[in-house]
Design a protein around this motif. Structure first.
Motif, mmCIF file in Angstrom:
data_model
loop_
_atom_site.group_PDB
_atom_site.id
_atom_site.type_symbol
_atom_site.label_atom_id
_atom_site.label_comp_id
_atom_site.label_asym_id
_atom_site.label_seq_id
_atom_site.Cartn_x
_atom_site.Cartn_y
_atom_site.Cartn_z
ATOM 1 N N THR A 15 -5.258 7.668 4.613
ATOM 2 C CA THR A 15 -4.726 6.325 4.855
ATOM 3 C C THR A 15 -4.340 6.139 6.313
ATOM 4 O O THR A 15 -4.347 5.015 6.818
ATOM 5 N N ASN A 42 -3.020 5.349 -2.832
ATOM 6 C CA ASN A 42 -1.809 4.537 -2.697
ATOM 7 C C ASN A 42 -0.670 5.468 -2.276
ATOM 8 O O ASN A 42 -0.166 6.255 -3.077
ATOM 9 N N TYR A 70 -0.366 -2.256 3.283
ATOM 10 C CA TYR A 70 -1.532 -2.546 2.457
ATOM 11 C C TYR A 70 -1.793 -4.060 2.447
ATOM 12 O O TYR A 70 -0.860 -4.857 2.600
#
Length: 830
Positions: A88, A74, A202
């Protein structure tokens, strides 16, 4: 390169830092920073061995080294780091990645367009999504994903554990547009850096609930929307494995598999030689070994470096003689040593041969190393001392120390808020001044740090202090004892014999003679002290002015006060005050005129600008900008020993990381210490473990001087503010510093950031950032030194990967240019 010396977690989404691995000017210098146009700067190009996609083979696996396994996937959590960013970037949408010039560029894989469609009464941005863009589960990317991420990051719901909410808190609402492919975002307050939002984006399944946001995305991402998807995370193997995303609608990824492998910096040379990684950041030592391997491979000569290379013929002969001698014990020891050396030479030679399959790709990393000066307390709380430190530094020499041996341009960085090559970059260091030893020494003298000051007693002893009371009591006790002794002698005097009286007379005469001699010495000493006191007072008076008695800039003429009631304040003389005012006015005007001739003031909020200008015009300008009239001229040669004041030496705590990847940073620190020694500032260098360097020293403020780095950003108004914001006192008496670990800031700097972040005219916003940068230079809490070198060892057959500079990687384009090379050399050993 090792990321020690730069706060961990330093990514664009969270410029809140965690560990990445590190004067006052004269009037002529001021003139040098008053250019009316933006400085033309050229950044160092990226080095990625570019190749057209049709020249890149399909298939194969690539292993990419990262410092450690990511603690979270995250990117918006506090412990996100560079590994999080890399991973990511291949899995999730980035709507405006940075290009090679450090500018945000619309990503056509996700957006058809994105622009401001309304400015009044409120700012409205309309996103038109690529109609093919879908999550890996087949669902379209749309407004619900934007809404969920906004609610998670807005800061209104404390159940979401986020590192930051910059920009998201300015959003008023998000709506579906004319169709499902349009997202309409309305801002409650104008936000210039709106392109920074929703990257990475996301899926709503992660951001929609606190549990999935806080914990669900730390080790798994089931739903992605990039050229790759997450296959596995293995802590035991230290790997994160990605595979092609079968639902990816853009250019198909050339690689079958992309593996991010945790390899400590100290182990990377061996990992390259063993063939366990294809791509890794390296330090200068490993880069040199690769260069030597390539050289040695072409000349066919025996190695002249490595184990045993420094063995002289005489030493070799002695070793052979011992190994074959008659002394069996000595022979056994010598034979073991020779065997150990033979194995080391063979291993080194094998490694060098394997390293020939790699190239070192070089550029400048989008980050800069600074010298941080902790202004919270101690000598550096005085801005004159901070400026003296800055004026003592030869930044050109420091840049050359790090960059020149690597064949990279060695030019000191001139901005805190942009790097060379980025739009809006301008060298603002003129607001502080170039290296000047005499100016630095004069600033220290003005601040009261002088030769011999360490031996002086503090001058602030108060009347009636405990020391004086004790002295008075001791004097009274001595007087009382003397009187008692005299009474006793009177009583006993009549009983003395003539012989005793004669002896007493003789002793008394000798005592009187000795007392007279001592009195003469004391009187002579007092005379000398009186002369010295007069000289000292006269010397001090030359650097003083009486408030209200001078006509320094900004002060109205007033009648001289009575000398008996005047307040005496140590401050700059008239000439110094004029130069001080010129300094601040020039800093304010460093970028006051833009390329088209319009003033930055016209682009900014007039009321705030007027307020700041009025503050600058207060009597005295910037106290301490120059040494006052009458300050003794410093010695032309370097000062011998540290300066002092009130019995204390001027010594600063210089904290540096001790890890093997930080040699370059420590070398810079030692050069800085030598430069400071020349002006009389001592340094106490403390080397601490890399893992505690930032958390236990930089963030906690346990240092005076330190070297660490900040990453580049395309959004300085948003990302720069927490780094340079003025610290605010907390209810418990501590300071709330955000990410301003120097603890130095001003209200005016904060105002300029606030104006810029709300300024929707890009040109005007850049001018405001130039003004803020000039103010940051003048405050002398952070001294940019140089842009960090970026050295990446890459398999020579790999294309479209290496030292990216500003730009984000295009993971789908990375691959081998030779199909036979696919998977080699890293697949040789498992």
């Amino acid at each position: 390169m090792s990321h020690v010396g730069v706060p961990r977690g330093t990514v664009r989404k969270r410029r809140s830092l965690a560990l990445l691995t590190a004067g006052v000017l004269t009037i002529p210098a001021l003139a040098g920073c008053s250019s009316d146009s933006e400085e033309t700067s050229r950044g160092v190009p990226q080095d990625i061995a570019p190749a057209a996609r049709d020249r890149v083979a399909d298939g194969s696996t690539v292993n990419w080294a990262v410092d450690a396994m990511p603690t979270t996937l995250n990117a918006f959590q506090a412990d996100a780091d560079s590994a999080t960013t890399k991973i990511t970037g291949a899995l999730l949408p980035t709507l405006f990645p940075m290009d090679a010039a450090g500018q945000p560029k619309l990503n056509p894989d996700y957006l058809e367009s994105a622009k401001i469609i309304e400015r009044e009464p409120k700012q409205v941005v309309l996103y038109k999504l690529n109609q093919q863009a879908v999550w890996s589960d087949g669902r379209e990317i749309g407004a619900p994903d934007f809404v969920a991420q906004w609610r998670a990051l807005s800061g209104k719901d404390s159940a979401f554990w986020t590192a930051r909410n910059a920009g998201y808190e300015r959003i008023e609402k998000i709506e579906r547009g004319a169709d499902d492919l349009q997202v309409r975002v309305t801002f409650a307050k104008p936000y210039a850096d709106w392109r920074s939002l929703f990257s990475p984006l996301y899926p709503k399944e992660i951001t929609g609930k606190p549990d999935t946001f806080n914990d669900g995305a730390r080790t798994a991402l089931k739903n992605t929307a990039g050229p790759f998807q997450l296959k596995s995370v293995s802590k035991a193997k230290g790997t994160v494995t990605l595979t092609r995303n079968p639902r990816w609608w853009g250019d198909k990824a050339k690689l079958d598999t992309l593996v991010f492998r945790a390899v400590a910096p100290k182990d990377r040379t061996k990992a390259l030689a063993d063939g366990t990684v294809h791509i890794t950041d390296v330090d200068a030592t490993t880069a040199d070994r690769i260069a030597l391997a390539l050289r040695d491979g072409s000349n066919g000569q025996p190695l002249t470096h490595g184990p045993g290379a420094d063995l002289t013929p005489a030493a070799a002969l002695r070793s052979w003689a011992l190994a074959n001698g008659s002394d069996e014990e000595q022979a056994e020891i010598a034979q073991a040593a020779r065997e150990k050396n033979r194995k080391a030479v063979a291993a080194y030679g094998a490694e060098q041969k394997a390293l020939r399959g790699y190239a070192v790709r070089k550029s400048l990393e989008p980050a800069y190393t600074q010298l941080a000066l902790n202004g919270e307390s101690g000598p550096l709380a005085d801005d004159r001392v901070r400026r003296a430190v800055a004026r003592a530094l030869d930044r050109q020499e420091l840049a050359e120390t790090v960059l020149k041996p690597l064949g990279l341009p060695a030019k000191p960085l001139g901005s805190h808020l942009a790097l060379a090559g980025q739009p809006g970059y301008k060298d603002g260091s003129g607001a502080l001044g170039d290296q000047n030893t005499k100016e630095a020494q004069a600033l220290l003298a003005d601040a009261g740090w002088t030769q011999g000051g360490a031996a002086e007693k503090p001058k602030d002893t108060k009347a009636g202090s405990e020391a004086e009371k004790k002295a008075d009591k001791d004097e009274a006790d001595e007087k009382k004892d003397a009187e008692g002794k005299a009474d006793t002698e009177d009583k006993e005097g009549t009983e003395k014999t003539e012989a005793e009286e004669k002896k007493a007379d003789k002793d008394e005469a000798e005592d009187k003679k000795k007392a007279d001699k001592d009195a003469d010495k004391d009187e002579e000493k007092a005379d000398r002290a009186a002369v010295g006191s007069d000289d000292s007072a006269a010397s001090r008076a030359e650097g003083l002015y009486i408030v209200g008695q001078d006509d320094k800039p900004g002060a109205a003429p007033v009648q001289a006060p009575d000398a008996s009631t005047a307040t005496h304040v140590l401050a700059p003389s008239r000439a110094a005050a004029a130069q001080s005012l010129a300094l601040l006015l020039q800093a304010s005007a460093v970028s006051a005129v833009s390329e088209d001739g319009t003033t930055a003031e016209a682009a900014s909020k007039a009321t705030t600008q007027d307020k700041a200008t009025a503050q600058d015009k207060q009597p005295g300008g910037a106290a301490g900008a120059y040494a006052p009239l009458g300050t003794a001229a410093p010695a032309p040669a370097s000062v011998k020993g540290p300066l002092g004041k009130d019995g204390k030496t001027l010594t600063l705590r210089f904290v540096l990381p001790s890890g093997p990847g930080s040699q370059s940073l420590r070398g810079v620190g030692e050069r800085i210490a030598a430069m400071l020694e020349k002006i009389g500032i001592g340094t106490e260098i403390t080397k601490v473990p890399d893992e505690s360097y930032f958390k236990d020293h930089i963030a906690s403020g346990d240092y005076d001087l330190a070297l660490y780095s900040w990453p580049a950003t395309a959004y300085p108004a948003t990302d720069g503010r927490p780094i340079y914001a003025k610290p605010e006192p907390a209810t418990d008496g501590s300071l709330l510093v955000e990410q301003n670990y120097t603890r130095v800031g001003t209200d005016h700097i904060d105002q300029l950031f606030d104006q810029a972040v709300a300024e929707l005219d890009e040109k005007a916003a850049r001018e405001l950032m130039k003004q803020a940068d000039a103010r940051i230079w003048a405050a002398a809490g952070s001294i940019p030194l140089f842009q960090r070198p970026q050295l990446v060892a890459v398999d020579k057959k790999l294309a479209n990967v290496g030292a990216f500079g500003f730009a984000a990687p295009r993971y789908q384009d990375i691959g081998f240019t030779d199909r036979q090379a696919a998977g080699s050399p890293a697949d040789r050993k498992k």
